[in-house]
Design an enzyme around this catalytic site. Structure first.
Site, PDB file in Angstrom:
ATOM      1  CE1 TYR A 140      -3.545   2.653   0.755  1.00  0.00           C
ATOM      2  CE2 TYR A 140      -2.396   3.086   2.807  1.00  0.00           C
ATOM      3  CZ  TYR A 140      -3.374   3.420   1.888  1.00  0.00           C
ATOM      4  OH  TYR A 140      -4.161   4.524   2.099  1.00  0.00           O
ATOM      5  CE  LYS A 144      -3.159   5.433  -1.218  1.00  0.00           C
ATOM      6  NZ  LYS A 144      -4.215   6.028  -2.080  1.00  0.00           N
TER       7      LYS A 144
END
Length: 321
Positions: A140, A144
């Protein structure tokens, strides 16, 4: 006026942000979309949309005369570690599809959320700076950080207006948690309001930056409404309200519910939390577009417990050994 498309409108952020956009612009100007068959906002035009399907996304944008996109669909930190290939595909392919459709259709603005997960062990744990070392350790977080660079690249190469915030952990009563490392706070508040005890998947003193969803929604709208010339950060703005640990949250809850009890059984999410900052320096947001949180920590707890009275506790995410 061109319409606004919210991708991921059924999610934790999307549920409340879509409602706020309707209040600001009117129901006829907002189109909700999500991968689910039905939307949460019955008064709105709704499209079932898998954002990894570029052709379908382009059709929705053309069909509804879209001028702005709020792209919120994403796999979160804990779910991403369980299903890394799926998470990377959703987060990266989805973002690139949005950016490319926005470029081709000449949309006026795009909003995409980054996260404190883009930081890592080399980032100062206290007052993590706007610009500094970023070495995320989750799928994740890696997505990002890569997404921040893609947004900056499209903005510089094509002159697009792409705006972004590095959200801290977000707390909301409108939708259940979606698989994030900071979800323990929401689960604890749901359990307390339901008269149940709770087992935390983070350790008692794991301090993380957090924010109440109404403040996060307001920050998003304020950023998107700010004149472009005021925005000096060519990427994602740090955003903060307050930081707390499970111990501190439980102490506040017990002032309202003295019998509330919490056990601590840290799981794989503890390592994720340990790699994130304890607090965030959001002075750039405060200086450039006058960002200020409205809720104190105690006010958040009171408002959450008021709205959760009588609700079932949040469904805990599946734990992985």
């Amino acid at each position: 006026m061109k319409k606004i498309l919210v991708i991921g409108a059924n999610g934790q952020i999307g549920t409340e942000l879509t409602t706020a956009l309707v209040k600001l612009h009117g129901a006829k100007q907002v189109v909700a979309s999500d991968i689910q068959a039905l939307g949460r906002h019955q008064e709105l035009a709704y499209e079932k949309l898998d954002v990894t399907d570029a052709q379908r996304l382009a059709e929705v944008v053309q069909q509804h005369g879209i001028g702005e996109i709020y792209h919120l669909a994403a796999a979160l930190s804990a779910k991403g570690e369980e299903h890394p290939e799926w998470a990377w595909n959703l987060n990266m392919t989805g973002l690139l599809n949005v950016l490319e459709v926005a470029r081709q259709a000449k949309l006026s603005k795009v909003f995409w959320p980054s996260s404190i997960a883009a930081f890592g062990p080399s980032t100062p744990r206290d007052n993590a700076p706007q610009v500094g070392a970023m070495d995320p350790k989750t799928v994740y977080g890696i997505s990002k950080l890569a997404g921040e660079h893609w947004c900056s690249w499209y903005a510089e190469k094509y002159g697009m207006d792409i705006r972004s915030l590095r959200y801290p952990g977000l707390i909301s009563y409108s939708a259940e948690p979606g698989g994030g490392t900071t979800d323990y706070a929401i689960q604890a508040l749901f359990a307390a309001a339901a008269g149940q005890n709770y087992t935390s998947f983070l350790d008692i003193d794991s301090t993380l930056p957090m924010m109440y969803m109404p403040d996060a929604v307001r920050a998003t709208i304020e950023l998107m409404s700010a004149p472009k010339e005021q925005l000096k950060v060519a990427g994602s703005y740090n955003l903060a309200a307050w930081s707390f640990s499970p111990r501190e949250l439980v102490d506040i809850i017990r002032q309202r519910y003295p019998s509330f009890s919490v056990a601590y059984k840290p799981d794989f999410r503890q390592a994720i939390a340990d790699a994130w900052p304890r607090s965030i320096d959001d002075s750039s947001a405060r200086e450039d577009w006058a960002w200020r949180p409205a809720y104190s920590l105690s006010e958040m707890v009171d408002d959450m417990l008021k709205h959760l009275a009588g609700r079932k506790p949040a469904r805990p995410e599946k734990q992985v050994a």
